[in-house]
Design a protein around this motif. Structure first.
Motif, mmCIF file in Angstrom:
data_model
loop_
_atom_site.group_PDB
_atom_site.id
_atom_site.type_symbol
_atom_site.label_atom_id
_atom_site.label_comp_id
_atom_site.label_asym_id
_atom_site.label_seq_id
_atom_site.Cartn_x
_atom_site.Cartn_y
_atom_site.Cartn_z
ATOM 1 N N PHE A 224 0.857 -1.321 0.135
ATOM 2 C CA PHE A 224 -0.030 0.101 0.059
ATOM 3 C C PHE A 224 0.838 1.304 0.007
ATOM 4 O O PHE A 224 0.758 2.297 -0.690
ATOM 5 N N THR A 225 1.948 1.223 0.694
ATOM 6 C CA THR A 225 2.866 2.460 0.929
ATOM 7 C C THR A 225 3.426 2.810 -0.404
ATOM 8 O O THR A 225 3.643 3.968 -0.856
ATOM 9 N N VAL A 226 4.142 1.621 -0.994
ATOM 10 C CA VAL A 226 4.859 1.887 -2.300
ATOM 11 C C VAL A 226 3.752 2.506 -3.216
ATOM 12 O O VAL A 226 4.151 3.280 -4.031
ATOM 13 N N ALA A 227 2.744 1.793 -3.507
ATOM 14 C CA ALA A 227 1.831 2.109 -4.552
ATOM 15 C C ALA A 227 1.291 3.382 -4.336
ATOM 16 O O ALA A 227 1.194 4.335 -5.224
ATOM 17 N N HIS A 228 0.966 3.696 -3.147
ATOM 18 C CA HIS A 228 0.238 5.346 -2.964
ATOM 19 C C HIS A 228 1.407 6.375 -3.092
ATOM 20 O O HIS A 228 0.780 7.407 -3.231
ATOM 21 N N SER A 229 2.515 5.972 -2.396
ATOM 22 C CA SER A 229 3.648 7.114 -2.550
ATOM 23 C C SER A 229 3.914 7.354 -4.257
ATOM 24 O O SER A 229 4.149 8.430 -4.447
ATOM 25 N N ILE A 230 3.793 6.338 -5.072
ATOM 26 C CA ILE A 230 4.225 6.827 -6.481
ATOM 27 C C ILE A 230 3.167 7.713 -6.848
ATOM 28 O O ILE A 230 3.420 8.443 -7.767
ATOM 29 N N THR A 231 1.784 7.449 -6.814
ATOM 30 C CA THR A 231 0.792 8.138 -7.558
ATOM 31 C C THR A 231 0.543 9.456 -6.636
ATOM 32 O O THR A 231 0.053 10.418 -7.203
ATOM 33 N N LEU A 232 0.748 9.594 -5.289
ATOM 34 C CA LEU A 232 0.866 10.659 -4.610
ATOM 35 C C LEU A 232 1.881 11.902 -5.281
ATOM 36 O O LEU A 232 1.592 12.707 -5.450
ATOM 37 N N GLY A 233 3.043 11.149 -5.395
ATOM 38 C CA GLY A 233 3.965 12.310 -6.038
ATOM 39 C C GLY A 233 3.842 12.778 -7.636
ATOM 40 O O GLY A 233 3.830 13.946 -7.715
ATOM 41 N N LEU A 234 3.128 11.631 -8.366
ATOM 42 C CA LEU A 234 2.707 12.023 -9.765
ATOM 43 C C LEU A 234 1.438 13.131 -9.758
ATOM 44 O O LEU A 234 1.507 13.982 -10.338
ATOM 45 N N ALA A 235 0.645 12.775 -8.791
ATOM 46 C CA ALA A 235 -0.472 13.728 -8.767
ATOM 47 C C ALA A 235 -0.182 15.053 -8.166
ATOM 48 O O ALA A 235 -0.637 16.058 -8.530
ATOM 49 N N ALA A 236 0.528 15.022 -6.941
ATOM 50 C CA ALA A 236 0.920 16.104 -6.597
ATOM 51 C C ALA A 236 1.934 17.124 -7.176
ATOM 52 O O ALA A 236 1.861 18.468 -7.457
ATOM 53 N N GLY A 237 2.445 16.527 -8.200
ATOM 54 C CA GLY A 237 3.434 17.220 -8.996
ATOM 55 C C GLY A 237 2.571 17.695 -10.759
ATOM 56 O O GLY A 237 3.051 18.251 -11.385
ATOM 57 N N GLY A 238 1.247 17.396 -10.524
ATOM 58 C CA GLY A 238 0.696 17.689 -11.516
ATOM 59 C C GLY A 238 0.827 17.021 -12.907
ATOM 60 O O GLY A 238 0.440 17.082 -14.030
ATOM 61 N N VAL A 239 1.551 15.727 -12.943
ATOM 62 C CA VAL A 239 1.720 14.676 -13.807
ATOM 63 C C VAL A 239 0.578 14.015 -14.387
ATOM 64 O O VAL A 239 0.172 13.744 -15.429
ATOM 65 N N ILE A 240 -0.287 13.643 -13.191
ATOM 66 C CA ILE A 240 -1.536 13.183 -13.569
ATOM 67 C C ILE A 240 -2.521 14.042 -12.840
ATOM 68 O O ILE A 240 -2.510 14.337 -11.566
ATOM 69 N N ALA A 241 -3.885 14.032 -13.308
ATOM 70 C CA ALA A 241 -4.813 14.868 -12.729
ATOM 71 C C ALA A 241 -6.073 14.369 -13.140
ATOM 72 O O ALA A 241 -6.966 15.128 -13.853
ATOM 73 N N PRO A 242 -6.498 13.080 -12.641
ATOM 74 C CA PRO A 242 -7.841 12.531 -12.889
ATOM 75 C C PRO A 242 -8.881 13.365 -12.263
ATOM 76 O O PRO A 242 -8.650 13.916 -11.018
#
Length: 366
Positions: A224-242
């Motif tokens: 859970f930690t590894v997975a949510h850390s990946i998308t947390l970083g991508l979403a916070a940085g604006g790389v993904i924005a669903p």
């Protein structure tokens, strides 16, 4: 919190009047100040009659043609000083629009240079003071966590300090996000309820010892930690924005599926693989508070690390509270017949309501 309660009471008293808010953010870099003001098009149309053809719809051409009038209205309704002194305007960004939860907004971005490094801004907010008694502004400093400053038109200058929250503050923000995120907490609770069991055909059986339960919990939490850390970083940085509505709906679905899997295992493969997939969704949901800070590039690194650490500490607190109790009760008849089925069923029912609310824009829960 008091500011938000006052705003809610005011809007309730306004009966049919739709809440009117403008969003104001400041980015301070030494003596340089960037100001961004987002104003709802419906408010601008009321005061400036932007709808030239009267068809009830605002086109980009209609808004762009009146942009000088929009800038003039904003300049008259909003002024700021830095440590009591006026700053020199440098430039303005081209016209642009942005979407908020309450509709489309005109975005006005300007840059100022002040006489010295800025320590405090004094904001004199008078936007729509004469035409909309219910209008409010929400001001924040880019990089500072916490609630925005509520601006009441005509109330006089209000102060906005320019000290950003440090690493410890973002750790606390991450822990608070877990504590206030019932869907995230219940997802972890659902996993932990049967982490002390092992799959036995189409059902569950208690693990023989605590070592197996600890190993399973470690696998689940790590995935859970590894997975949510990946998308947390991508979403916070604006790389993904669903769209947030999709994300929140999917989070509710992950809670529902995990709870149903407790009642009768149906997810193929090891459970940590399911948790890893679901964690990708939760990570996007975690990113909301960081995205609201408006940070860019390297500015995001320290807050992201601190916030994620806070999330992990919050998760570990849930594990520390629940796992010993589950270990103690794992072989008891009451745990097998009542606690796990009853708890999982209640969580599944709540997750179903969340899913309906978020996907269909309903209001089923108080």
């Amino acid at each position: 919190m008091i500011r938000w309660l006052l705003l809610l009471l005011f809007c309730t008293a306004a009966q049919a009047h739709q809440s009117s808010e403008a969003y104001l953010s400041y980015r301070v870099d030494g003596a340089e100040v960037e100001q961004r003001l987002d104003i709802a098009l419906r408010d601008l149309d009321r005061d400036l009659a932007l709808d030239a053809d009267g068809d009830g719809q605002l086109s980009w051409g209609e808004v762009r043609a009146r942009w000088p009038d929009i800038e003039r209205l904003a300049a008259e309704g909003l002024r700021f000083t830095a440590d009591g002194a006026a700053c020199r305007a440098l430039d303005r960004a081209p016209p642009q629009l942005d979407e908020h939860s309450d509709g489309t907004h005109a975005v006005l971005v300007g840059h100022w240079r002040c006489a010295a490094a800025v320590h405090e801004l004094q904001i004199d907010y008078r936007l729509f003071a004469a035409t909309d008694a219910g209008h409010r502004g929400l001001a924040r400093l880019v990089g500072a966590a916490g609630e925005p400053l509520l601006l009441v038109p005509g109330a006089g200058p209000q102060r906005l300090g320019t000290e950003s929250r440090g690493f410890a503050g973002f750790v606390a923000e991450g822990m608070a996000h877990i504590a206030s995120g019932l869907d995230h907490v219940l997802f972890l609770v659902t996993l932990l309820l049967v982490a002390v069991w092992r799959r036995d055909g189409a059902g569950w059986a208690p693990r023989a010892g605590a070592r197996g339960a600890f190993a399973e919990t470690l696998r689940l939490v790590t995935a859970f930690t590894v997975a949510h850390s990946i998308t947390l970083g991508l979403a916070a940085g604006g790389v993904i924005a669903p769209p947030s509505r999709w994300v929140e709906s999917l989070i509710a679905l992950t809670v529902l599926l995990a709870a149903l899997d407790n009642l009768r295992p149906f997810v193929p493969g090891p459970r940590w693989s399911m948790v890893a997939v679901f964690g990708l969704v939760h990570g996007v949901g975690f990113a909301g508070p960081l995205k609201d800070l408006g940070l860019r590039g390297h500015e995001l690194v320290l807050p992201l690390l601190g916030f994620n650490l806070g999330v992990e500490l919050g998760q570990l607190a849930v594990v520390a509270l629940l796992l010993p109790l589950a270990l103690l009760l794992r072989a008891r008849a009451a745990y097998r017949r009542w606690i796990v089925p009853g708890g999982s069923s209640a969580i599944a029912a709540l997750a179903t309501l969340w899913l309906a609310e978020r996907s269909l824009a309903l209001n089923l829960l108080p």
